[in-house]
Design a protein around this motif. Structure first.
Motif, PDB file in Angstrom:
ATOM      1  N   THR A   1       8.192  -5.809 -11.520  1.00 52.17           N
ATOM      2  CA  THR A   1       7.171  -5.029 -12.218  1.00 52.17           C
ATOM      3  C   THR A   1       6.513  -4.024 -11.282  1.00 52.17           C
ATOM      4  OG1 THR A   1       6.716  -6.823 -13.781  1.00 52.17           O
ATOM      5  CG2 THR A   1       4.994  -5.175 -13.476  1.00 52.17           C
ATOM      6  N   MET A   2       6.121  -4.473 -10.094  1.00 54.44           N
ATOM      7  CA  MET A   2       5.449  -3.582  -9.158  1.00 54.44           C
ATOM      8  C   MET A   2       6.379  -2.470  -8.679  1.00 54.44           C
ATOM      9  SD  MET A   2       2.487  -4.786  -9.273  1.00 54.44           S
ATOM     10  CE  MET A   2       1.819  -3.624  -8.083  1.00 54.44           C
ATOM     11  N   LYS A   3       7.628  -2.795  -8.401  1.00 51.32           N
ATOM     12  CA  LYS A   3       8.563  -1.774  -7.913  1.00 51.32           C
ATOM     13  C   LYS A   3       8.870  -0.748  -8.997  1.00 51.32           C
ATOM     14  CE  LYS A   3      10.913  -4.627  -4.457  1.00 51.32           C
ATOM     15  NZ  LYS A   3      10.046  -5.801  -4.613  1.00 51.32           N
ATOM     16  N   MET A   4       9.155  -1.226 -10.194  1.00 51.57           N
ATOM     17  CA  MET A   4       9.496  -0.310 -11.274  1.00 51.57           C
ATOM     18  C   MET A   4       8.312   0.593 -11.617  1.00 51.57           C
ATOM     19  SD  MET A   4      12.534  -0.126 -12.490  1.00 51.57           S
ATOM     20  CE  MET A   4      12.208   0.556 -14.106  1.00 51.57           C
TER      21      MET A   4
ATOM     22  N   PHE B   1      17.474   6.509 -14.613  1.00 47.93           N
ATOM     23  CA  PHE B   1      18.723   5.763 -14.732  1.00 47.93           C
ATOM     24  C   PHE B   1      19.045   5.044 -13.427  1.00 47.93           C
ATOM     25  CE2 PHE B   1      23.341   5.610 -14.163  1.00 47.93           C
ATOM     26  CZ  PHE B   1      23.722   4.874 -15.270  1.00 47.93           C
ATOM     27  N   PHE B   2      18.822   5.719 -12.311  1.00 48.65           N
ATOM     28  CA  PHE B   2      19.106   5.113 -11.007  1.00 48.65           C
ATOM     29  C   PHE B   2      17.992   4.164 -10.571  1.00 48.65           C
ATOM     30  CE2 PHE B   2      21.582   9.061 -10.917  1.00 48.65           C
ATOM     31  CZ  PHE B   2      22.829   8.567 -10.574  1.00 48.65           C
ATOM     32  N   TYR B   3      16.735   4.506 -10.904  1.00 54.41           N
ATOM     33  CA  TYR B   3      15.624   3.684 -10.437  1.00 54.41           C
ATOM     34  C   TYR B   3      15.670   2.275 -10.999  1.00 54.41           C
ATOM     35  CZ  TYR B   3      13.356   7.750  -8.401  1.00 54.41           C
ATOM     36  OH  TYR B   3      13.058   8.832  -7.634  1.00 54.41           O
ATOM     37  N   GLU B   4      16.056   2.152 -12.266  1.00 57.73           N
ATOM     38  CA  GLU B   4      16.131   0.817 -12.853  1.00 57.73           C
ATOM     39  C   GLU B   4      17.107  -0.054 -12.078  1.00 57.73           C
ATOM     40  OE1 GLU B   4      16.983   0.940 -16.972  1.00 57.73           O
ATOM     41  OE2 GLU B   4      15.260   2.199 -17.496  1.00 57.73           O
ATOM     42  N   ARG B   5      18.248   0.513 -11.743  1.00 62.28           N
ATOM     43  CA  ARG B   5      19.268  -0.259 -11.020  1.00 62.28           C
ATOM     44  C   ARG B   5      18.860  -0.502  -9.575  1.00 62.28           C
ATOM     45  NH1 ARG B   5      20.629   2.092 -15.197  1.00 62.28           N
ATOM     46  NH2 ARG B   5      22.410   1.507 -16.488  1.00 62.28           N
ATOM     47  N   VAL B   6      18.217   0.499  -8.950  1.00 58.91           N
ATOM     48  CA  VAL B   6      17.773   0.324  -7.564  1.00 58.91           C
ATOM     49  C   VAL B   6      16.684  -0.738  -7.480  1.00 58.91           C
ATOM     50  CG1 VAL B   6      16.591   1.458  -5.652  1.00 58.91           C
ATOM     51  CG2 VAL B   6      18.429   2.639  -6.839  1.00 58.91           C
TER      52      VAL B   6
ATOM     53  N   GLY C   1      13.455  -8.288 -21.287  1.00 55.33           N
ATOM     54  CA  GLY C   1      13.327  -7.469 -22.483  1.00 55.33           C
ATOM     55  C   GLY C   1      11.917  -6.936 -22.681  1.00 55.33           C
ATOM     56  N   LEU C   2      10.921  -7.802 -22.558  1.00 55.86           N
ATOM     57  CA  LEU C   2       9.541  -7.358 -22.715  1.00 55.86           C
ATOM     58  C   LEU C   2       9.080  -6.494 -21.553  1.00 55.86           C
ATOM     59  CD1 LEU C   2       7.628 -10.457 -24.141  1.00 55.86           C
ATOM     60  CD2 LEU C   2       8.259  -8.362 -25.314  1.00 55.86           C
ATOM     61  N   PHE C   3       9.705  -6.651 -20.396  1.00 54.62           N
ATOM     62  CA  PHE C   3       9.320  -5.873 -19.229  1.00 54.62           C
ATOM     63  C   PHE C   3       9.442  -4.377 -19.518  1.00 54.62           C
ATOM     64  CE2 PHE C   3      11.012  -3.468 -15.620  1.00 54.62           C
ATOM     65  CZ  PHE C   3       9.959  -3.556 -14.730  1.00 54.62           C
TER      66      PHE C   3
ATOM     67  N   PHE D   1      12.615   5.573   0.783  1.00 52.11           N
ATOM     68  CA  PHE D   1      13.667   6.584   0.669  1.00 52.11           C
ATOM     69  C   PHE D   1      13.708   7.174  -0.740  1.00 52.11           C
ATOM     70  CE2 PHE D   1      18.012   7.400  -0.830  1.00 52.11           C
ATOM     71  CZ  PHE D   1      18.341   8.489  -0.033  1.00 52.11           C
ATOM     72  N   TRP D   2      13.661   6.321  -1.748  1.00 49.75           N
ATOM     73  CA  TRP D   2      13.751   6.818  -3.122  1.00 49.75           C
ATOM     74  C   TRP D   2      12.487   7.554  -3.530  1.00 49.75           C
ATOM     75  CZ3 TRP D   2      17.827   7.178  -6.320  1.00 49.75           C
ATOM     76  CH2 TRP D   2      18.998   6.515  -5.935  1.00 49.75           C
ATOM     77  N   MET D   3      11.339   7.191  -2.973  1.00 48.01           N
ATOM     78  CA  MET D   3      10.126   7.959  -3.249  1.00 48.01           C
ATOM     79  C   MET D   3      10.195   9.348  -2.607  1.00 48.01           C
ATOM     80  SD  MET D   3       7.175   5.020  -2.944  1.00 48.01           S
ATOM     81  CE  MET D   3       5.872   6.199  -3.209  1.00 48.01           C
ATOM     82  N   LEU D   4      10.763   9.424  -1.405  1.00 46.70           N
ATOM     83  CA  LEU D   4      10.958  10.725  -0.765  1.00 46.70           C
ATOM     84  C   LEU D   4      11.967  11.559  -1.540  1.00 46.70           C
ATOM     85  CD1 LEU D   4      11.010   9.722   3.017  1.00 46.70           C
ATOM     86  CD2 LEU D   4       9.166  10.847   1.746  1.00 46.70           C
TER      87      LEU D   4
END
Length: 929
Positions: free
Chosen positions: A564-567, A538-543, A675-677, A473-476
């Protein structure tokens, strides 16, 4: 006053302290402080109070009460001045927090049973008069026990292997070098996993300093993360660990202490002042040209943070070579400026000024002359020239060299930092507290043979499906936003044409004196796209965090890899989608006059965008520069300026003498587990910009190099001055980011090949030069006329015909009967009019052949280079073998000597049985283990 000396004095002081502790209650610290000040006054008057015993009657030889009472609060030791503070816990004494108080009592009681020593600072001594600070010290017995459990490597023999041979012209690198004590804060040793039963095997000169502070705080945190806080009669396996206590608010923070203030040395000679050396030689921007003290970083912060800065520094060094080659390529474009016949023909009034182009949009756009794009054609030549092909191939090989040489550098660090045999089994076995809380089902662990929580397969599949749908959904949503930007491009270009229709005397395609509507549209659309990217981030980090939490990963390592993979997937689509559109879609599905392709159907009146006669490469360059530069500028502002402003007041308070070390660090920012991520993510996104689309902008590596020089110092400044000291953690590589870099490296070869083939005009120019030039001499003269097709104006549909007010004054329909457009089609009147010519198919075949040849050449070179360069240097292999040989030899000799001593002593006296500590202490210790 009678002078009290000897044992009588000690007994009296102990009795006085016990009486005071039993009577003064909550006001104890204040009264005790007054009592100490009185003792200090008497000491200054000549009344000696040596060997005063404060806690439990432990004698502290060599330290006087005066030393302890006169010490500054800016210290990393207990009040006795001997025991080092290994960890700090802070909490607020809530009036309604009876449950929290009970948890703290049980937790601290179990910490004492595990062997840790505690000391509390009352809230009345804190700066805000609200916060309690619990200081934790790990004695030698506890450190030795857990060093054995964690298999921490410690020195047993000084290394006899030289660091390296003398490098020719070494004097050239002296300005970039740091002092030897900073680069190598301790000698090189051969190391072996610690064994408590073989203490005399290791080089233990001083038990207090044998384990460095980073190892000490790692051991203490290991105990804190496993120590239970339930009552003895209730064995609740889920009630354990400092993370659970932090989540439920029992404690507000948990952190190890910095060893000193960053701007001055520690006055105590027993303290290393490593933070001061890091700030002086690493964190200041004036040191940007100096090498990084990686060994000191590793010693102070641990291997996980050390490996990040090693990778960042190596990446920055390799960018230097890419930047130099990019500057050479750009310089070639500048020097060949006057030899660009294509741009000269476009700017020539007799050639470009006589070519009338078809309208670029319906109704609002009119006919325009080709020479109005003179400036953009010159700009395009700077980046779209023969040198760009070479640079694209060079970058494909550079990526391979970077990754292969990094593997070698990583292998060298693994050996130097004792990570050769390190395995992440311990991290994989550490169950997250959130997993224990949310998973109520239990099953037997085959490894530990204990019951542990688990997530049933049906629930796991359901959460995975929900996660996948959310990601889709978020990619669309990103695609929808990019579509909106494309609609903006189409609409704003028509708006420019509409504005110009009231001034028919002006050139329809010239806004001002320099900026064309194409350039204005590209720049404004790029800025809008960048704003959308930042908002979506801003939204992607929280999602991404919400989705990963919903999946309930079992271990911290699994959690970090999934996040890591999702972000990265979100960021990849978010940052690169607009560049992919300009590179591979814009101008590719336009149609031709009389049969245009529309975005949402013919009645939407939004024609697909066309490329400038100079090509779409200059627009891709604009898009890349704005997004990449904007991201780097915003990132540096967020990382540097905002923390500086936020901690300005805390820095002012930190200069007060009465401001204690634990309060100074408590007011700093907490360095989270991720933090390092975010640091890795920022650099990997940049890596994608300079590899995936570098063929459109050879100066991208130079921008990245300048940013990274600043990034190294900003990150080091944050770690040294703005963050609390992180708990030392081990890591022998950069984790999942290594595979992501490999995927980006392979994808970059494909994208650059397609950019050179379909976005650049390089292939059509070469085909014309060698196959379609009419004269005997191969030149580019006549290329513009050859690359433009002809259309009969009378056949333009009414829907696309320009409005009467939009037609410029120079246009005379009596003399101008045709217009030109960018394509290879037969002219009107031909039996195959408006269908593709044979030259179009030749160019298409050449483009596909170029892609295949370039990809195969680069991939063959990549695989050959990867095969030629071993992942582990031969010197490192030899050192590893020698160290293992020495460990076996020394252990064998040690066991033989030990056996001889035991046999000789067995004939003299019987060995005394070992004295063990209390049973309850061993119970808690075993439970923590």
């Amino acid at each position: 006053m009678r002078r009290i000396t000897g044992k009588a004095r000690d007994d009296i002081l102990i009795e006085m302290k016990s009486a005071m502790d039993s009577q003064i209650g909550e006001d104890g610290p204040a009264v005790l402080t007054a009592f100490r000040m009185k003792l200090l006054t008497e000491e200054c008057n000549g009344h000696s109070l040596n060997n005063f015993v404060e806690d439990g009657g432990t004698q502290l030889p060599g330290h006087t009460e005066t030393d302890r009472l006169q010490q500054n609060k800016d210290t990393v030791f207990f009040r006795d001045g001997v025991r080092r503070i290994d960890f700090i816990l802070s909490y607020l004494d809530d009036k309604d927090g009876e449950k929290k108080q009970e948890r703290r009592r049980e937790f601290e009681a179990n910490l004492k049973k595990a062997g840790l020593e505690l000391e509390t600072e009352d809230k009345s001594d804190s700066d805000d008069l609200k916060t309690y600070f619990l200081k934790i010290h790990a004695p030698w017995e506890v450190l030795a026990t857990y060093a054995d459990v964690l298999k921490i490597k410690v020195p047993f023999k000084e290394s006899d292997i030289p660091h390296g041979q003398d490098v020719p012209l070494e004097w050239l690198s002296r300005p970039f070098r740091l002092p030897g004590k900073v680069m190598r804060p301790q000698p090189d040793y051969f190391t072996s996993p610690f064994d408590k039963d073989k203490i005399d095997f290791f080089l233990i000169k001083n038990q207090d300093t044998f384990f460095p502070p980073s190892t000490r705080n790692r051991i203490v945190y290991y105990i804190l993360s496993r120590c239970p806080y339930h009552k003895e009669d209730r064995k609740e396996t889920d009630k354990k660990g400092i993370k659970r206590l932090l989540n439920n608010g029992t404690y507000t923070s948990a952190f190890p202490l910095h060893d000193c203030r960053y701007w001055e040395r520690n006055t105590n000679e027993q303290c290393e002042s490593e933070r001061y050396h890091l700030y002086k030689n690493w964190a200041r921007f004036l040191c940007f040209y100096k090498e990084q003290p990686l060994n000191l970083i590793r010693k102070y912060y641990g291997e996980k943070i050390g490996i990040y800065f090693a990778w960042l520094g190596f990446y920055t060094e390799m960018l230097f070579f890419a930047a130099v080659m990019g500057v050479i390529c750009f310089t070639y474009g500048v020097l060949s400026y006057d030899d660009n016949l294509t741009s000269k023909e476009i700017c020539d009034p007799s050639i470009g000024g006589s070519i009338v182009m078809c309208p670029l949009c319906d109704k609002k756009c009119s006919y325009w002359k080709l020479n109005s794009t003179c400036l953009s054609s010159w700009q395009s030549h700077l980046f779209d020239n023969e040198g760009t092909v070479f640079f694209a191939m060079f970058m494909g090989i550079w990526v391979t060299l970077f990754l292969e040489f990094w593997k070698r550098r990583q292998a060298q660090l693994e050996y130097e930092w004792d990570l050769v045999d390190f395995e992440e089994e311990q991290q994989q076995l550490q169950i997250r507290p959130e997993f224990e809380t949310k998973c109520t089902d239990q099953r037997l662990n085959r490894i530990t043979q204990e019951m542990e929580p688990y997530l049933p397969l049906p629930k796991k599949c359901g959460r995975f499906c929900l996660s996948g749908v959310t990601v889709l959904f978020w990619m669309l949503l990103i695609v929808a936003c990019i579509t909106g930007v494309i609609v903006y491009r189409l609409a704003v270009y028509a708006a420019f044409a509409s504005i110009m229709k009231d001034s028919p005397t002006k050139k329809i395609h010239l806004v001002g004196s320099l900026i064309t509507p194409q350039l204005a549209t590209s720049v404004t659309a790029s800025f809008i796209n960048f704003v959308i990217i930042m908002i979506l981030n801003f939204f992607y980090e929280r999602v991404a965090i919400w989705i990963t939490d919903m999946e309930i990963p079992k271990t911290h390592l699994e959690y970090e890899n999934k996040l890591t993979m999702k972000m990265f997937l979100f960021q990849f689509v978010n940052y690169y989608s607009s560049c992919f559109y300009v590179a591979f879609f814009k101008g590719k599905f336009v149609g031709y006059p009389g049969n245009y392709t529309y975005m949402f159907g013919k009645y939407s009146r939004l024609r697909n965008e066309e490329c400038d006669p100079g090509g779409c490469l200059i627009e891709l360059t604009t898009q890349l520069v704005i997004v990449m530069t904007g991201k780097q500028v915003c990132g540096n502002i967020q990382e540097a300026l905002l923390p500086l402003l936020r901690n300005w007041w805390c820095s002012r308070k930190a200069r007060k003498d009465q401001y204690s070390r634990w309060e100074q660090d408590h007011d700093l920012q907490n360095f989270s587990q991720l933090g390092l991520f975010y640091e890795y993510l920022e650099m990997v996104i940049q890596f994608g910009f300079i590899t995936l689309f570098v063929a459109s902008f050879p100066l991208a590596p130079l921008l990245a190099l300048c940013n990274n020089i600043l990034e190294v110092r900003v990150d080091s400044w944050k770690f040294t001055t703005q963050f609390r000291r992180p708990v030392a953690a081990k890591a022998h590589n950069i984790g999942a980011w290594q595979e992501i870099l490999n995927v980006v490296a392979i994808l970059s070869v494909v994208t650059n090949a397609f950019i050179m083939a379909f976005t650049s005009d390089m292939i059509p120019r070469l085909v014309y030069l060698y196959a379609y030039h009419p004269g005997s001499e191969a030149t580019m003269s006549g290329y513009i006329n050859n690359s433009l097709s002809v259309y009969d104006i009378s056949q333009i549909p009414l829907l696309s015909t320009p409005e009467e007010g939009a037609i410029p004054a120079w246009f005379n329909s009596s003399f101008i009967t045709t217009c030109r457009y960018r394509d290879y089609r037969y002219p009107p009147g031909h039996q195959r009019q408006y269908s593709h010519t044979m030259q179009f198919w030749h160019i298409l075949a050449a483009k596909l052949a170029f892609i295949i040849i370039m990809e195969h050449v680069v991939f063959v070179v990549k695989f050959f280079v990867a095969w030629l360069i071993p992942d582990v240097p031969s010197e490192v292999k030899a050192r590893i073998k020698r160290e293992r040989y020495l460990i076996q030899e020394y252990l064998h000799n040690y066991e033989v000597e030990k056996l001889k001593i035991q046999l000789s002593q067995s004939f003299i006296i019987e060995p005394k049985p070992e004295v063990y500590t209390a049973t309850d202490k061993h119970d808690v210790l075993s439970e923590c283990l």
